[in-house]
Design a protein around this motif. Structure first.
Motif, PDB file in Angstrom:
ATOM      1  N   LEU A 178       0.940  -1.219  -0.091  1.00 23.29           N
ATOM      2  CA  LEU A 178      -0.005   0.180   0.097  1.00 23.29           C
ATOM      3  C   LEU A 178       1.002   1.360  -0.018  1.00 23.29           C
ATOM      4  O   LEU A 178       0.636   2.280  -0.772  1.00 23.29           O
ATOM      5  CB  LEU A 178      -1.023  -0.188   1.173  1.00 23.29           C
ATOM      6  N   ASP A 179       2.013   1.332   0.748  1.00 25.28           N
ATOM      7  CA  ASP A 179       2.633   2.415   0.784  1.00 25.28           C
ATOM      8  C   ASP A 179       4.139   2.495   1.149  1.00 25.28           C
ATOM      9  O   ASP A 179       4.464   2.601   2.648  1.00 25.28           O
ATOM     10  CB  ASP A 179       1.878   3.546   1.653  1.00 25.28           C
ATOM     11  N   LEU A 180       4.778   1.981   0.049  1.00 21.89           N
ATOM     12  CA  LEU A 180       6.288   1.847   0.656  1.00 21.89           C
ATOM     13  C   LEU A 180       6.972   2.958   1.066  1.00 21.89           C
ATOM     14  O   LEU A 180       8.036   2.883   1.812  1.00 21.89           O
ATOM     15  CB  LEU A 180       6.796   1.406  -0.928  1.00 21.89           C
ATOM     16  N   ASP A 181       6.726   4.234   0.351  1.00 20.98           N
ATOM     17  CA  ASP A 181       7.423   5.418   0.671  1.00 20.98           C
ATOM     18  C   ASP A 181       6.873   5.780   2.057  1.00 20.98           C
ATOM     19  O   ASP A 181       8.060   6.160   2.874  1.00 20.98           O
ATOM     20  CB  ASP A 181       7.109   6.578  -0.319  1.00 20.98           C
ATOM     21  N   TYR A 182       6.014   5.532   2.692  1.00 27.26           N
ATOM     22  CA  TYR A 182       5.493   6.037   3.986  1.00 27.26           C
ATOM     23  C   TYR A 182       6.064   5.120   4.949  1.00 27.26           C
ATOM     24  O   TYR A 182       6.800   5.694   6.028  1.00 27.26           O
ATOM     25  CB  TYR A 182       3.905   5.767   4.335  1.00 27.26           C
ATOM     26  N   ILE A 183       6.399   3.690   4.778  1.00 30.71           N
ATOM     27  CA  ILE A 183       7.246   2.948   5.688  1.00 30.71           C
ATOM     28  C   ILE A 183       8.488   3.198   5.471  1.00 30.71           C
ATOM     29  O   ILE A 183       9.148   3.254   6.703  1.00 30.71           O
ATOM     30  CB  ILE A 183       6.727   1.339   4.986  1.00 30.71           C
ATOM     31  N   LYS A 184       9.160   3.544   4.161  1.00 28.77           N
ATOM     32  CA  LYS A 184      10.381   4.094   4.375  1.00 28.77           C
ATOM     33  C   LYS A 184      10.700   5.144   5.172  1.00 28.77           C
ATOM     34  O   LYS A 184      11.722   5.554   5.770  1.00 28.77           O
ATOM     35  CB  LYS A 184      10.784   4.209   2.926  1.00 28.77           C
ATOM     36  N   LYS A 185       9.788   6.232   4.947  1.00 30.36           N
ATOM     37  CA  LYS A 185       9.870   7.234   5.841  1.00 30.36           C
ATOM     38  C   LYS A 185       9.948   7.024   7.413  1.00 30.36           C
ATOM     39  O   LYS A 185      10.611   7.554   8.058  1.00 30.36           O
ATOM     40  CB  LYS A 185       8.880   8.249   5.495  1.00 30.36           C
ATOM     41  N   THR A 186       9.034   6.024   7.762  1.00 32.40           N
ATOM     42  CA  THR A 186       8.898   5.942   9.160  1.00 32.40           C
ATOM     43  C   THR A 186      10.323   4.951   9.688  1.00 32.40           C
ATOM     44  O   THR A 186      11.096   5.370  10.657  1.00 32.40           O
ATOM     45  CB  THR A 186       8.027   4.656   9.496  1.00 32.40           C
ATOM     46  N   MET A 187      10.864   4.338   8.882  1.00 34.46           N
ATOM     47  CA  MET A 187      12.018   3.321   9.019  1.00 34.46           C
ATOM     48  C   MET A 187      13.235   4.596   9.037  1.00 34.46           C
ATOM     49  O   MET A 187      14.103   4.439   9.919  1.00 34.46           O
ATOM     50  CB  MET A 187      12.326   2.400   7.891  1.00 34.46           C
TER      51      MET A 187
END
Lengths: 279, 279
Positions: free
Chosen positions: B193-202
């Motif tokens: 669903l949201d690769l970029d949002y997860i990457k931002k959280t990471m």
């Protein structure tokens, strides 16, 4: 809920997955027909791209099909030491043939019982190493003994025309069409939905194959968001979870979903599933 | 489609997962209220048992909650060499506390900002090793420095009250509440669903933690049929994918989903996700 209601397609199957339904917002119905075998719909969805629906069940969407296609192809191809001749039963959407083609095996044969007017549109079917047969997979295999290294069965769910592809007699037929140390890999359903049905399929496989395993991959548009594969090998020393192809060779194929690590992880099943299948 | 229509509950979130929806057939609406924080529904479904819905989003169902609860608990607990004191932020349904309790850690503290009238009904909250606080997780952590070995954040999705639990400032706060070599594990969304949002959280996590990883588990009633976890460790030599607890010790806990093999496999990500997060 109807199957197409207010611009949403809902996948309702009271027998296969009672009480749950996945829906996709539809922008446009591209094609709709009733063939001799199945009810066919092709729709353009809002966020999953183009989507093929047979008898009300989502077969593949442009957004997530690569997970299924890569895994059903590379799990058996990379578990075999030297796959030269591959038979794909079903696979009318051309996705599995595309994956098998992409590692350039010396010879590939496709037998498909799917409607030719859809499948012929895929460029992969123009590859001269690939032989496309429109017909019955059972009949095809009866005429081809000890011929294939790998047989991939990319079928729809065990309801209607595909039921026979989950039965013991089908595994017997595949065994005879395979060469020594041959490997089979079939669409095998979800462990969340029917553990006993999968176990029965695995038992049918075990009657004819020395080693049997079940692996799984994530596909959001399939029921419960994933799908499993039943695999059988005629080699009694088969280690399914360790790919025969090296990590760097696999990496060079440049796939989107499949990798050496994903291959091994696909066989790690939840503890209750592991116990149900193997203890 | 409405959220409750003709006996079906449909999970519609145009911001979080546009164009797709999962539906469950509802037998009975058990409870419905609007609290100061959230819209709360508890329904009895036809095939997924009892189901908690907050602001129109499925939080857990009786049929598949053990996958999420076991994984969000045991991934960090078994990645830590000796977890003695655990903080659970959120987790108002009691599932995580139940899992943490089941390996009998010496001390467990729960801080929950969830509605007390639901969470207090779970027997796990009667355990005297567990301290339940109804309040703000941020305030709680500010008052507890260098105290915990593991912090588990069992939050709802990053919309409304839970947004702050996905931000860098939250990871900073967790770092200060942790002891040396402490580990955090938070609900981290779906890579489909949201690769970029997860990457931002990471990335937010990486600002304060020496090692960061993302793992995933299968949960049919969550969007795309799975959910991920963002994990951080203050130990620069942390190997997340290898459990510190032995295989036989883990097996003796007798869990339904989690095992040593499942732990390691959870970190094997599809090739395109792996590249997006780590290259």
């Amino acid at each position: 809920m109807d199957s197409l209601n207010n611009g949403w397609f809902s996948e309702l199957q009271a027998d296969l997955w009672p009480g749950q339904s996945f829906s996709l917002k539809v922008k446009e119905v591209i094609h709709k027909e009733k063939s001799r075998f199945q009810d066919i719909q092709i729709v353009e969805t809002e966020t999953y791209g183009r989507c093929l629906i047979l008898d009300g069940i989502i077969q593949c969407t442009a957004r997530d099909e690569f997970s299924y296609q890569e895994m059903i192809s590379f799990l058996p191809l990379c578990a075999h030491p030297n796959p030269k001749k591959v038979l794909i039963v079903g696979g009318g959407d051309g996705g599995v043939a595309r994956e098998v083609e992409c590692i350039r095996w010396k010879s590939t044969t496709v037998s498909s019982s799917c409607p030719s007017n859809i499948s012929r549109r895929w460029p992969v079917f123009a590859n001269e190493k690939l032989k496309l047969t429109i017909g019955d997979g059972f009949d095809y295999m009866k005429k081809h003994k000890n011929e294939f290294d790998v047989i991939i069965t990319d079928s729809s769910d065990p309801i209607g025309p595909a039921v026979s592809l989950f039965q013991e007699s089908y595994y017997e037929l595949m065994k005879h069409a395979l060469k020594e140390d041959g490997i089979v890999c079939s669409q095998g359903g979800s462990f969340w939905l029917d553990l006993d049905y999968i176990k029965k399929t695995m038992s049918g496989c075990k009657e004819h194959f020395a080693k049997v395993a079940y692996a799984v991959t994530s596909v959001p548009s399939y029921p419960c968001g994933h799908i499993g594969f039943v695999m059988g090998s005629l080699n009694k020393n088969q280690d399914f979870a360790t790919p025969k192809l090296g990590k760097s060779e696999i990496d060079a194929i440049d796939l989107r979903y499949y990798s050496s690590e994903v291959h091994s992880a696909a066989f790690a099943l939840p503890r209750w599933v592991q116990k149900h299948f193997y203890e």
